[in-house]
Write a protein that holds these residues in place. Sequence first.
Motif, short mmCIF file in Angstrom:
data_model
loop_
_atom_site.label_atom_id
_atom_site.label_comp_id
_atom_site.label_asym_id
_atom_site.label_seq_id
_atom_site.Cartn_x
_atom_site.Cartn_y
_atom_site.Cartn_z
N ALA A 101 2.51 10.62 -13.57
CA ALA A 101 3.73 10.16 -13.52
C ALA A 101 5.20 10.11 -13.28
CB ALA A 101 3.58 9.13 -15.06
N ASP A 102 5.88 10.15 -13.13
CA ASP A 102 7.20 11.05 -13.23
C ASP A 102 8.12 10.15 -14.29
OD1 ASP A 102 9.88 11.52 -12.59
OD2 ASP A 102 10.01 10.63 -10.76
N VAL A 103 8.48 11.19 -15.23
CA VAL A 103 8.35 10.69 -16.55
C VAL A 103 9.88 10.81 -16.42
CG1 VAL A 103 8.21 10.88 -18.98
CG2 VAL A 103 6.12 10.73 -17.25
N HIS A 104 10.36 9.44 -17.18
CA HIS A 104 12.61 10.09 -17.11
C HIS A 104 12.42 9.75 -18.97
CE1 HIS A 104 13.36 9.90 -12.96
NE2 HIS A 104 12.31 9.66 -12.74
N LEU A 105 12.81 10.45 -20.01
CA LEU A 105 13.04 9.89 -21.26
C LEU A 105 14.48 9.88 -21.54
CD1 LEU A 105 11.37 12.84 -23.18
CD2 LEU A 105 10.08 10.55 -22.45
N GLY A 146 -3.39 4.50 -4.93
CA GLY A 146 -3.07 4.87 -3.91
C GLY A 146 -1.33 4.71 -4.31
N HIS A 147 -1.15 4.04 -5.13
CA HIS A 147 0.23 3.85 -5.37
C HIS A 147 0.78 5.19 -6.07
CE1 HIS A 147 -0.61 0.30 -4.34
NE2 HIS A 147 -0.86 -0.30 -5.29
N ARG A 148 2.14 5.69 -5.87
CA ARG A 148 2.97 6.53 -6.92
C ARG A 148 3.99 5.73 -8.70
NH1 ARG A 148 7.28 9.46 -7.08
NH2 ARG A 148 8.43 7.78 -5.83
N THR A 149 3.80 6.61 -9.92
CA THR A 149 4.38 5.81 -10.75
C THR A 149 5.13 6.28 -11.17
OG1 THR A 149 2.25 4.69 -11.37
CG2 THR A 149 3.91 4.93 -13.05
N VAL A 150 6.90 5.82 -11.18
CA VAL A 150 8.58 6.30 -12.31
C VAL A 150 8.36 5.71 -13.21
CG1 VAL A 150 10.37 6.21 -11.58
CG2 VAL A 150 9.29 7.10 -10.32
N ILE A 151 8.50 6.69 -14.73
CA ILE A 151 8.44 5.50 -15.82
C ILE A 151 9.36 6.25 -16.57
CG2 ILE A 151 7.14 5.80 -18.15
CD1 ILE A 151 5.77 4.27 -16.14
N VAL A 200 17.01 -0.95 -2.35
CA VAL A 200 18.70 -1.10 -1.53
C VAL A 200 18.25 0.10 -0.55
CG1 VAL A 200 20.79 -0.86 -1.98
CG2 VAL A 200 20.35 -2.10 -3.06
N ALA A 201 17.46 1.36 -1.11
CA ALA A 201 17.86 2.33 0.32
C ALA A 201 16.78 2.21 1.29
CB ALA A 201 17.75 3.36 -0.91
N LYS A 202 15.49 1.29 0.74
CA LYS A 202 14.71 0.94 1.47
C LYS A 202 13.86 -0.13 1.06
CE LYS A 202 10.32 2.62 4.16
NZ LYS A 202 9.01 3.37 3.96
N ALA A 203 14.07 -1.20 1.96
CA ALA A 203 13.58 -2.93 1.16
C ALA A 203 11.76 -2.71 1.00
CB ALA A 203 13.77 -4.45 2.25
N GLY A 204 10.94 -3.15 -0.72
CA GLY A 204 9.60 -2.93 -0.25
C GLY A 204 9.92 -1.76 -1.12
N SER A 205 10.26 -1.09 -1.15
CA SER A 205 9.19 0.35 -1.50
C SER A 205 9.84 0.60 -2.88
CB SER A 205 10.48 2.01 -1.21
OG SER A 205 11.49 1.69 -1.69
N ALA A 206 9.77 0.11 -3.82
CA ALA A 206 9.58 0.22 -5.44
C ALA A 206 9.33 -1.04 -5.52
CB ALA A 206 10.98 0.99 -5.96
N TRP A 207 8.59 -1.58 -6.64
CA TRP A 207 8.13 -2.33 -7.29
C TRP A 207 8.06 -2.48 -9.29
CZ3 TRP A 207 2.83 -2.85 -10.40
CH2 TRP A 207 2.92 -4.49 -11.39
N PHE A 208 9.46 -2.78 -9.59
CA PHE A 208 9.65 -3.12 -11.31
C PHE A 208 8.64 -4.10 -11.90
CE2 PHE A 208 11.59 -4.86 -15.17
CZ PHE A 208 11.42 -3.76 -15.99
N ALA A 209 7.63 -3.19 -12.44
CA ALA A 209 6.27 -3.83 -13.21
C ALA A 209 6.41 -4.72 -14.37
CB ALA A 209 5.70 -3.10 -13.90
N PRO A 236 0.96 -1.37 -0.11
CA PRO A 236 -0.08 0.69 0.26
C PRO A 236 1.34 1.23 0.13
CG PRO A 236 -0.92 -1.54 1.50
CD PRO A 236 0.76 -2.39 1.39
N GLY A 237 0.28 1.78 -0.85
CA GLY A 237 1.69 3.80 -1.35
C GLY A 237 2.96 2.98 -1.16
N GLY A 238 3.12 2.53 -1.95
CA GLY A 238 3.89 1.96 -3.57
C GLY A 238 4.14 2.49 -4.01
N VAL A 239 5.18 2.86 -4.85
CA VAL A 239 6.02 3.14 -6.17
C VAL A 239 6.46 1.98 -7.16
CG1 VAL A 239 8.17 4.81 -7.12
CG2 VAL A 239 7.19 5.05 -4.51
N ILE A 240 5.58 2.65 -8.30
CA ILE A 240 5.35 1.31 -9.86
C ILE A 240 6.32 2.15 -10.59
CG2 ILE A 240 3.92 1.09 -11.82
CD1 ILE A 240 1.59 1.27 -9.78
#
Length: 346
Positions: free
Chosen positions: A111-115, A87-92, A140-149, A63-67
């Motif tokens: 989304a937080d977009v990185h080209l 309730g998740h944030r997304t980084v693309i 590595v910084a915080k276990a379980g904080s981000a999920w690679f789809a 819950p509240g994780g980063v995709i």
Amino acid sequence: MSIQSDLSAAVGHTPLIRLRHASELTGCEVLAKAEMLNPGGSIKDRTALGLVLDAEQRGQLLPGGVIVEGTAGNTGIGLALVGASRGHRTVIFMPNTQSAEKIAALKMAGADVHLVPAVPYSDPNHYSHHARRYAETQNVAKAGSAWFANQFDNTANRDYHTATTAVEIWEQTAGAVDGFVCSAGTGGTLAGVAFGLKARKPGVRIALSDPTGSALANYILHGELAASGNSISEGIGSSRITANFDGAPIDTAYSIPDTESVPLLHQLLEAEGWCVGGSSGVNMAGAIRLARELGPGHTVVTILADAGTRYQAKLFNPPFLREKGIPVPAWLDRAFPTTPTRATAA
Ligand code: PMP
């Protein structure tokens, strides 16, 4: 009363539309799932929801994780919208060759977009590897904080199409479907629908509609990844076999040039009112080829994957089309007259 509780519940259940021109041309019923009617405007909303639900169930996305994902655009839009509603944030991470409309849509979706530069998958700087590394660093910084789809190799993608898209096609045609054809990016749609339909009707013919420049058609026909030419279509074609594509029961494949697919989507808008993107043109061209192969009286289903408005500056832009050697219909020339240069105006 009929109320959908949230965005996730509004994904899928798309109408199955008769394509009039393609049907009249072939004597078949050529039908298409109108996937541009999904909340985020493409078939990839299904993929996004399927991947997120699976990761939530497995406890990989908390819950509240980063995709985190690498995407040509549509999966990112789906992930950002599904993520926002859950309730998740997304980084693309996405290649910088994609349409400005899709990049804007991603940013609008929050989304937080990185080209990143467009390079082959074998290059460590491919957008998908960027996304994986970013998620690993976060974890590595915080276990379980981000999920690679991992849409290309996470088979929850194709499983969701087996559980939804294939079932809808089966029910909407009352089992009368004789053939299914679509293009492949991750391969999730084609493989998922192929598994779902073959389980119900082993004789159903499954075809890949591949843009020129992709290596997949040659792989299906001759067992070897090989490509020639190129295409302005986005989000489809591949130079490798993804886990989602691997082992799918695909009977045949067609290699489709832009000069065959783009006129079909221009004609669809002019005569039938549906405004669709480049991959849908490739799908329609494949549906016509499959219908001709099966012969009159058969029912062929394909996918309208997203809307043409997402590619206005390319697919509906006369100078761009001319530069690519693609015919420009008269109505499009009238709609977007090219400003005469000083020399030609004189
Ligand atoms: N059409 C469009 C417009 C897409 O964005 C994609 C996915 N990138 C596809 C088709 C291919 O779908 P899949 O990934 O399920 O093969």
